[in-house]
Design an enzyme around this catalytic site. Structure first.
Site, short mmCIF file in Angstrom:
data_model
loop_
_atom_site.label_atom_id
_atom_site.label_comp_id
_atom_site.label_asym_id
_atom_site.label_seq_id
_atom_site.Cartn_x
_atom_site.Cartn_y
_atom_site.Cartn_z
N ALA A 1 5.56 -8.28 6.44
CA ALA A 1 5.97 -8.87 5.17
C ALA A 1 7.48 -8.86 4.95
O ALA A 1 8.07 -9.89 4.59
CB ALA A 1 5.24 -8.18 4.02
N ASP B 1 1.18 -5.98 2.42
CA ASP B 1 1.73 -7.33 2.27
C ASP B 1 1.75 -7.78 0.82
O ASP B 1 2.48 -8.70 0.48
CB ASP B 1 0.92 -8.31 3.11
CG ASP B 1 1.19 -8.14 4.60
OD1 ASP B 1 1.93 -8.97 5.15
OD2 ASP B 1 0.70 -7.17 5.19
N ASN C 1 -3.42 -5.48 3.05
CA ASN C 1 -2.76 -5.17 4.31
C ASN C 1 -3.60 -5.73 5.45
O ASN C 1 -4.66 -6.32 5.23
CB ASN C 1 -2.56 -3.65 4.45
CG ASN C 1 -1.60 -3.29 5.57
OD1 ASN C 1 -0.50 -3.83 5.65
ND2 ASN C 1 -2.01 -2.39 6.45
#
Length: 326
Positions: free
Chosen positions: A50, A223, A233
């Site tokens: 990310a 994320d 995630n």
């Protein structure tokens, strides 16, 4: 040590991205000269993680500005490249808020985002490491959250790096992370480069490991983090959190404040990206499943806040029952 791996390099008139699809076999670079090039690298997984996605997107806007291309079009192309990682939208929103969308201003802001991410990671490393035992800690991590996924040092892997420097770590276990094998290819590569003791395990072996050996912390990235503390995630994170709760291991999420999405009330509202079936049925062009096999390929899952013992950002540590510091 934070300088050991730098996957994003600005080279004067173009952006160079270490192609993470090729690691660990070879170190090759993707040269990006437009926002479309950056978007293709993000969608194609040449760059992932990310924070690294957000940094790259910011540089993508600067690239199109250098070429005199339309800003709004560049932003749309980049925004569509990965829907789950909120850092992408965060970086684009930060760039849009600039009063000047000229090339110099956009490039300076992209470089500032890049430097700030490294500084945040170093701080998160200190905050997260302080939660571990003073020595002998055994930790498990998932996917890749190191320098390759960020501007340097890493988020969850940054905590592990810092804890190792402080003498707190005895053993790291890292999952393979199907279907892209980020753990086997990337996390193992980073840990071994720096001499941190690690053992690779199959994704499905994590619960069995926890039943046989004391794991102090499972340490992962995110994320997107919803307002209530639910986190998205890499797929498989939720299962690790359930196993950790059952076996008495603590569960830490490490992510910069740009990952927090206060407009998203809870995990049920986080968009989960689904990708092509070929990622499950093939690997590097070799068939793994019968031709025509149908698949369901979500690449993220949501871990409920109730399964998380600590959320670490550069703004501090949020413990169960506390407001999330995002």
């Amino acid at each position: 040590m934070s300088d050991a791996v730098r996957p994003i390099v600005w080279s004067g008139d173009h952006l160079r991205l270490l192609d993470q699809r090729e690691l660990p076999a070879r170190e090759t670079w993707v040269e990006c000269r437009s926002a479309a090039d950056v978007a293709a690298a993000i969608h194609g997984m040449a760059v992932r993680g990310a924070p690294a996605i957000g940094i790259s997107a910011a540089y993508g806007l600067a690239l199109d500005a250098l070429m005199g291309r339309d800003y709004d079009h560049a932003e749309r192309v980049l925004a569509e490249s990965r829907p789950t990682a909120v850092n992408l939208r965060w970086a684009l929103d930060r760039m849009r808020r600039l009063p000047d969308h000229g090339a110099s201003a956009l490039l300076a802001e992209a470089q500032a985002i890049h430097v700030e991410d490294l500084q945040q990671n170093l701080l998160m490393g200190e905050l997260g490491a302080a939660l571990l035992p003073l020595k002998g800690a055994r930790v498990l991590t998932h996917c890749n959250t190191g320098a390759l996924a960020t501007g340097g040092h890493g988020t969850a892997l940054g905590v592990i790096r810092t804890a190792w420097q402080q003498g707190r770590i005895a053993q790291v276990y890292n999952t393979e992370t199907r279907p892209w094998l980020q753990g086997a290819r990337l996390t193992a590569w980073e840990l071994m480069r720096e001499g941190i003791p690690t053992k690779l395990i199959a994704d499905g072996a994590a619960a069995h490991l926890m039943s046989r050996e004391k794991i102090d912390w499972v340490i992962v990235g995110a994320d997107r983090i919803a307002a209530n503390g639910d986190t998205a995630n890499k797929i498989g994170t939720y299962a690790l959190a359930i196993a950790a709760k059952h076996h008495g291991a603590k569960f830490m999420v490490v992510a910069p404040s740009g990952t927090f999405d206060p407009s998203c009330p809870d995990g049920a509202h986080i968009p989960i990206e689904e990708r092509t079936s070929i990622e499950l049925t093939e690997y590097q062009g070799r068939a793994l499943a019968p031709a025509g096999m149908q698949t369901w390929n979500p690449v993220f899952d949501v871990t409920p806040a109730a399964l998380i013992d600590a959320i670490v950002s550069e703004r501090g540590v949020s413990l169960p029952g506390e407001a999330v510091r995002g």
